[in-house]
Enzyme design. Structure first.
Site, PDB file in Angstrom:
ATOM      1  N   SER A 195      98.529  33.429  59.867  1.00 19.86           N
ATOM      2  CA  SER A 195      97.270  33.953  59.342  1.00 19.86           C
ATOM      3  C   SER A 195      96.128  33.010  59.693  1.00 19.86           C
ATOM      4  O   SER A 195      96.150  31.833  59.318  1.00 19.86           O
ATOM      5  CB  SER A 195      97.347  34.094  57.829  1.00 19.86           C
ATOM      6  OG  SER A 195      96.029  34.300  57.332  1.00 19.86           O
TER       7      SER A 195
ATOM      8  N   HIS B 150      97.729  37.349  62.438  1.00 17.07           N
ATOM      9  CA  HIS B 150      97.459  38.041  61.170  1.00 17.07           C
ATOM     10  C   HIS B 150      96.003  37.773  60.764  1.00 17.07           C
ATOM     11  O   HIS B 150      95.595  36.620  60.584  1.00 17.07           O
ATOM     12  CB  HIS B 150      98.427  37.521  60.110  1.00 17.07           C
ATOM     13  CG  HIS B 150      98.370  38.234  58.802  1.00 17.07           C
ATOM     14  ND1 HIS B 150      98.969  39.460  58.584  1.00 17.07           N
ATOM     15  CD2 HIS B 150      97.781  37.903  57.623  1.00 17.07           C
ATOM     16  CE1 HIS B 150      98.762  39.843  57.334  1.00 17.07           C
ATOM     17  NE2 HIS B 150      98.034  38.911  56.723  1.00 17.07           N
TER      18      HIS B 150
ATOM     19  N   ASP C  64      93.198  38.335  57.992  1.00 14.57           N
ATOM     20  CA  ASP C  64      92.998  38.679  56.588  1.00 14.57           C
ATOM     21  C   ASP C  64      91.557  39.098  56.324  1.00 14.57           C
ATOM     22  O   ASP C  64      90.659  38.259  56.242  1.00 14.57           O
ATOM     23  CB  ASP C  64      93.376  37.486  55.702  1.00 14.57           C
ATOM     24  CG  ASP C  64      94.884  37.357  55.545  1.00 14.57           C
ATOM     25  OD1 ASP C  64      95.527  38.386  55.247  1.00 14.57           O
ATOM     26  OD2 ASP C  64      95.415  36.253  55.721  1.00 14.57           O
TER      27      ASP C  64
ATOM     28  N   MET D 229      88.814  40.505  53.887  1.00 15.36           N
ATOM     29  CA  MET D 229      88.564  40.590  52.434  1.00 15.36           C
ATOM     30  C   MET D 229      87.107  40.997  52.200  1.00 15.36           C
ATOM     31  O   MET D 229      86.209  40.490  52.879  1.00 15.36           O
ATOM     32  CB  MET D 229      88.820  39.242  51.771  1.00 15.36           C
ATOM     33  CG  MET D 229      90.210  38.691  52.034  1.00 15.36           C
ATOM     34  SD  MET D 229      90.505  37.181  51.090  1.00 15.36           S
ATOM     35  CE  MET D 229      92.049  36.624  51.829  1.00 15.36           C
TER      36      MET D 229
ATOM     37  N   HIS E  35      95.106  42.931  58.164  1.00 15.34           N
ATOM     38  CA  HIS E  35      95.471  43.161  56.758  1.00 15.34           C
ATOM     39  C   HIS E  35      94.186  43.414  55.970  1.00 15.34           C
ATOM     40  O   HIS E  35      93.434  42.483  55.691  1.00 15.34           O
ATOM     41  CB  HIS E  35      96.232  41.918  56.262  1.00 15.34           C
ATOM     42  CG  HIS E  35      96.593  41.945  54.823  1.00 15.34           C
ATOM     43  ND1 HIS E  35      97.020  40.820  54.133  1.00 15.34           N
ATOM     44  CD2 HIS E  35      96.608  42.960  53.905  1.00 15.34           C
ATOM     45  CE1 HIS E  35      97.269  41.139  52.877  1.00 15.34           C
ATOM     46  NE2 HIS E  35      97.017  42.426  52.709  1.00 15.34           N
TER      47      HIS E  35
ATOM     48  N   MET F 234      92.259  43.853  52.919  1.00 14.10           N
ATOM     49  CA  MET F 234      92.190  43.699  51.459  1.00 14.10           C
ATOM     50  C   MET F 234      90.802  44.169  51.051  1.00 14.10           C
ATOM     51  O   MET F 234      89.910  43.374  50.724  1.00 14.10           O
ATOM     52  CB  MET F 234      92.441  42.231  51.078  1.00 14.10           C
ATOM     53  CG  MET F 234      93.912  41.854  51.194  1.00 14.10           C
ATOM     54  SD  MET F 234      94.166  40.063  51.245  1.00 14.10           S
ATOM     55  CE  MET F 234      93.931  39.772  52.980  1.00 14.10           C
TER      56      MET F 234
ATOM     57  N   MET G 284     103.371  41.692  49.310  1.00 20.89           N
ATOM     58  CA  MET G 284     102.585  40.483  49.008  1.00 20.89           C
ATOM     59  C   MET G 284     103.425  39.597  48.092  1.00 20.89           C
ATOM     60  O   MET G 284     103.854  40.029  47.021  1.00 20.89           O
ATOM     61  CB  MET G 284     101.282  40.839  48.295  1.00 20.89           C
ATOM     62  CG  MET G 284     100.216  41.479  49.172  1.00 20.89           C
ATOM     63  SD  MET G 284      99.809  40.561  50.670  1.00 20.89           S
ATOM     64  CE  MET G 284      99.179  39.011  50.010  1.00 20.89           C
TER      65      MET G 284
ATOM     66  N   ASP H 223     104.043  38.261  52.913  1.00 20.58           N
ATOM     67  CA  ASP H 223     102.778  37.537  53.076  1.00 20.58           C
ATOM     68  C   ASP H 223     102.480  36.690  51.844  1.00 20.58           C
ATOM     69  O   ASP H 223     102.246  37.230  50.761  1.00 20.58           O
ATOM     70  CB  ASP H 223     101.654  38.558  53.318  1.00 20.58           C
ATOM     71  CG  ASP H 223     100.304  37.912  53.627  1.00 20.58           C
ATOM     72  OD1 ASP H 223     100.233  36.673  53.702  1.00 20.58           O
ATOM     73  OD2 ASP H 223      99.337  38.674  53.800  1.00 20.58           O
TER      74      ASP H 223
END
Ligand code: DX5
Ligand code: ZN
Length: 219
Positions: A9, A34, A36, A38, A67, A69, A139, A178
């Protein structure tokens, strides 16, 4: 046994040098990158969006595993597809009753689709996604931050999902974990049924990135 893939990540990388970071991951044996994403709403922090992913894209040939979020993943799919995402993961908690429909939309864009569940969401919430999804993500920390401790109850959820996928005739389904994965606990995670490992701190904080990635394969 399925081949174990490592998805470091970039949340744990230096954001001012992301191009170099993804290049380094590829040189050191990572399988996926990966990313992330957000939004400051589904989770408190804000990281980056599709524009950043688009700018990372030319710096590596590795698949970009995005990913999301975010509270409204459906509004982001086209932008991430255009940015060069290879996999898009959406949370069942954000999609509510529209997870299956969202997975189908991701696949129609020519991208692999993954459904994610948070630690407090039972594994059963992902059962209905098995037929449609290319990957499931459990998660193993509360989303939002790197460097947290692995939640041991995640192992039971992974086992339940691998068993369900096998019974549903999809024994090869990618199951990803993760959060809080280290060379010390990775063997347990793999024996529970995971074959795609996300790791931020364990890769970027290690003195030797190549050795860290190799150790995370559980070899
Ligand atoms: C948490 C992120 C994770 C995180 C993992 O919200 O989804 O991908 O970066 O970091 P580590 O491996 O440090 O727990
Ligand atoms: Zn993640």
């Amino acid at each position: 046994m399925l081949k174990v893939k490592i998805a470091p990540s970039i949340l744990a990388a230096d954001f001012a040098e992301l191009g170099k970071a993804v290049k380094r991951l590829e040189e050191n044996g990572a399988d996926l990158v990966h990313c992330d994403v957000m939004d400051g709403s589904f989770v408190p922090p804000i990281t980056f969006g599709s524009q950043m992913v688009e700018q990372i894209r030319p710096h590596t040939t590795l698949p970009l595993d995005c990913h999301l979020m975010v509270n409204h993943p459906k509004t982001q799919l086209e932008a991430f597809a255009h940015a060069g995402a290879s996999i898009i993961s959406v949370h069942v908690e954000a999609c509510k009753k529209q997870t299956l429909q969202t997975l189908k939309r991701i696949k129609r864009l020519g991208i692999k689709a993954c459904a994610v569940c948070n630690p407090e969401t039972p594994a059963e919430a992902l059962f209905e996604c098995v037929a449609e999804a290319d990957m499931l993500l459990v998660m193993s920390v509360h989303p939002g931050w790197g460097g947290q401790k692995f939640i041991p109850e995640s192992l039971k959820k992974i086992e339940a999902l691998r068993e369900y996928a096998q019974k549903a005739g999809k024994p090869q389904l990618d199951i990803q974990v993760d959060g809080g994965v280290t060379p010390e606990n990775v063997k347990e995670v793999i024996s529970a049924g995971v074959n795609v490992i996300v790791a931020g701190s364990a890769v970027f904080r290690a003195p030797d990135m190549r050795a860290a990635i190799a150790k995370l394969r559980g070899e």
